[in-house]
Structure formats: C-alpha cells, structure tokens
Design a protein around this motif. Sequence first.
Motif, PDB file in Angstrom:
ATOM      1  N   SER A  64      34.842  38.143  77.369  1.00  0.00           N
ATOM      2  CA  SER A  64      33.694  38.847  76.796  1.00  0.00           C
ATOM      3  C   SER A  64      32.701  37.793  76.317  1.00  0.00           C
ATOM      4  O   SER A  64      32.442  37.638  75.127  1.00  0.00           O
ATOM      5  CB  SER A  64      34.146  39.727  75.629  1.00  0.00           C
ATOM      6  N   LEU A  95      36.911  49.180  76.028  1.00  0.00           N
ATOM      7  CA  LEU A  95      37.073  48.422  77.269  1.00  0.00           C
ATOM      8  C   LEU A  95      38.194  48.969  78.129  1.00  0.00           C
ATOM      9  O   LEU A  95      39.303  49.218  77.650  1.00  0.00           O
ATOM     10  CB  LEU A  95      37.369  46.957  76.906  1.00  0.00           C
ATOM     11  N   TYR A 102      33.257  48.102  80.427  1.00  0.00           N
ATOM     12  CA  TYR A 102      33.117  48.845  79.165  1.00  0.00           C
ATOM     13  C   TYR A 102      32.906  50.322  79.452  1.00  0.00           C
ATOM     14  O   TYR A 102      32.091  50.698  80.283  1.00  0.00           O
ATOM     15  CB  TYR A 102      31.982  48.280  78.319  1.00  0.00           C
TER      16      TYR A 102
END
Length: 319
Positions: A64, A95, A102
């Motif tokens: 991320s 997620l 996402y």
Amino acid sequence: MHIMKLIDYVVRSFKVAKVFRENSDRINSLDFSHNGETLISSSDDESIVIYDCERGTHKRTLHSKKYGVDLIRYTHAANTAVHSSTKIDDTIRYLSLHDNKYIRYYQAHQKKVTSLCMSPVDDTFMSSSLDKTIRIWDLRSPNCQGVMHLPGSRSVVNFDPEGLIFAVGINSELVRLYDLKSFDKGPFNTFKLPQDKDCDWTGLKFSPDGKTILISTNGQVIRLIDAFHGTPLQVFTGHINNKGLPLEASFSPDSQFIFSGSTDGRVHVWSAESGNKTAELCCDHTGPVQCVQFNPKYMMLASACTNMAFWLPTVEDNI
C-alpha cells in the motif's frame, strides 16, 4: 498444535520455531484470522504480509505504497481486511486480499486513527481517532453508522467477545462501557482508574471470556481490570519500555496469561490471576517487540519487531 491447556511450564517451554524477515521496517500491527489458519501484518515499509500458520510459511506480500498501512484487521471473510492509512489522509480502507484491490473507503476522520476493531459477530467495525471522535461503521456502507464526540484527544476502543457492548478508554483514566444498540443514550457504566505518570493508554482488549479488560500503554505499566465493576485486578510491570512505544499486550485464548512485547526484544508473560511473571521468552528480535498475539485456535504465539517470529511449545502435550 491445537490448543492444549496452557500452564506455567508449557508457557515457559515456548521457543521460536520460525523467523521471517519479509519487512524492511517496523511491523506496526498483526491479526490472526478467526480460524487461526493465517496471520496478517502491516508495516511502516507500507507492505501487508500474509502468513500460513499451519505450514509456518510466508504466503503473500501486498503493498500500500500510496496510502501507507497501519492497524490491519481481518474481517469475517479471511480474504478481506480493513486498515488505517499513514499517508495522504486518514481514510480507513477495505481491501480484498484475493486480488489486492480496495472494495470500499470509509472517509470521515480528520486526524490519525488510533484504534480499529472488528465486531466478533458481524460486519460492524469501530475506529477512534485523534480528532476526538469514535465512529461506528458497517463494512457494506461507506457512510458512518454512528459517531461519538469525546472529551480529550486520545481514545481507544474495543468490542466485548459477544459484540454486544464496547469499551472506550478516554484520557488514559476513564473506561466507559456502552451498549452497541443504544450507544447514543450514553455509557451504562464508567470506571475511573488511577492515572499513570508519563504514559498514555494505547490499547484496550476484553479477555476472551469477557470477564476482564486489559489496558496497554506506551509506558512501563499494563493494567487489568474487572470488566463488570472496573475494579483494578493487576498491574503488570517488569517489561522494558524506555522509548515511549505503544507495546501491544494480549491474552492467551483461555484468558489465563498476559503476553507483552518489550523494547529489550523479549516477550514477557504474566499470570492474569496472580499478577506474577511467568516467563521472559528470549528471541532473535533485533528491536523493540511491539506486536504480540496468541493464535485463537492453535498452540502458537506470534511476535514482531521488524522481523516476525512464530513460537511453539517444546514440551509434549501429556495433560
């Protein structure tokens, strides 16, 4: 490897079975899946690592990079998780671990999210933030389901094992208990605890049997109180926290032992009933152990600094 009875000599027999060096920076949170089969971690290096607990292997690493990652929590589906952000904004993100996409964003907090917890029974989750609010969410909706404005900037929150009530720690001295269905009516109980000098509450957890509440701090003190009356039961000390870090403390699945990290790289264990130190478990940890949790289904402990360690008992189960 399935849960056998945890007694002192079994706890003292725990040794590191595997060390993983997947991360280049501090692991800031970890969470076991409900079935105990996998473990997920988030790190300051902006990676999410998934481990197979049955095989003792590294399964996958996701990243991320854009938002950073902290406070990662499995949802009820073991292939999805929620986490807070460390960059851009303070949005909570949902997620899909299956395809690293996402599913949904939960936007409302104006400052850093300090605690995040999933309901043990459904799709509800809660977050608290330095913006002096606690928010209640449903995974299925991007809209906040409820908000509480709190006095004081720092709060911690968690559900009880039934998911019916939640506890809020405020200003490192008050614990308030709320009924989830009628939280807007205010707390049904409030406990005032002695304030600890030079430290803030950084975590709050109900014991698996729901009878006690464990309060961890960024100092040298961990507190255990009665969940019904707020009576102080134990103060656990003797671990080292000389850097003001939020060291995680956790229960064993039978609620009998308390595990905590330490800045000396060890895992410290106490008896919940007596308050006495049971063990100091030594490891190859190269830095402060900030995350420690016991697997909910298997006889296994996980602890993390920059490295992740899996611990197993070295005595045979003949109980």
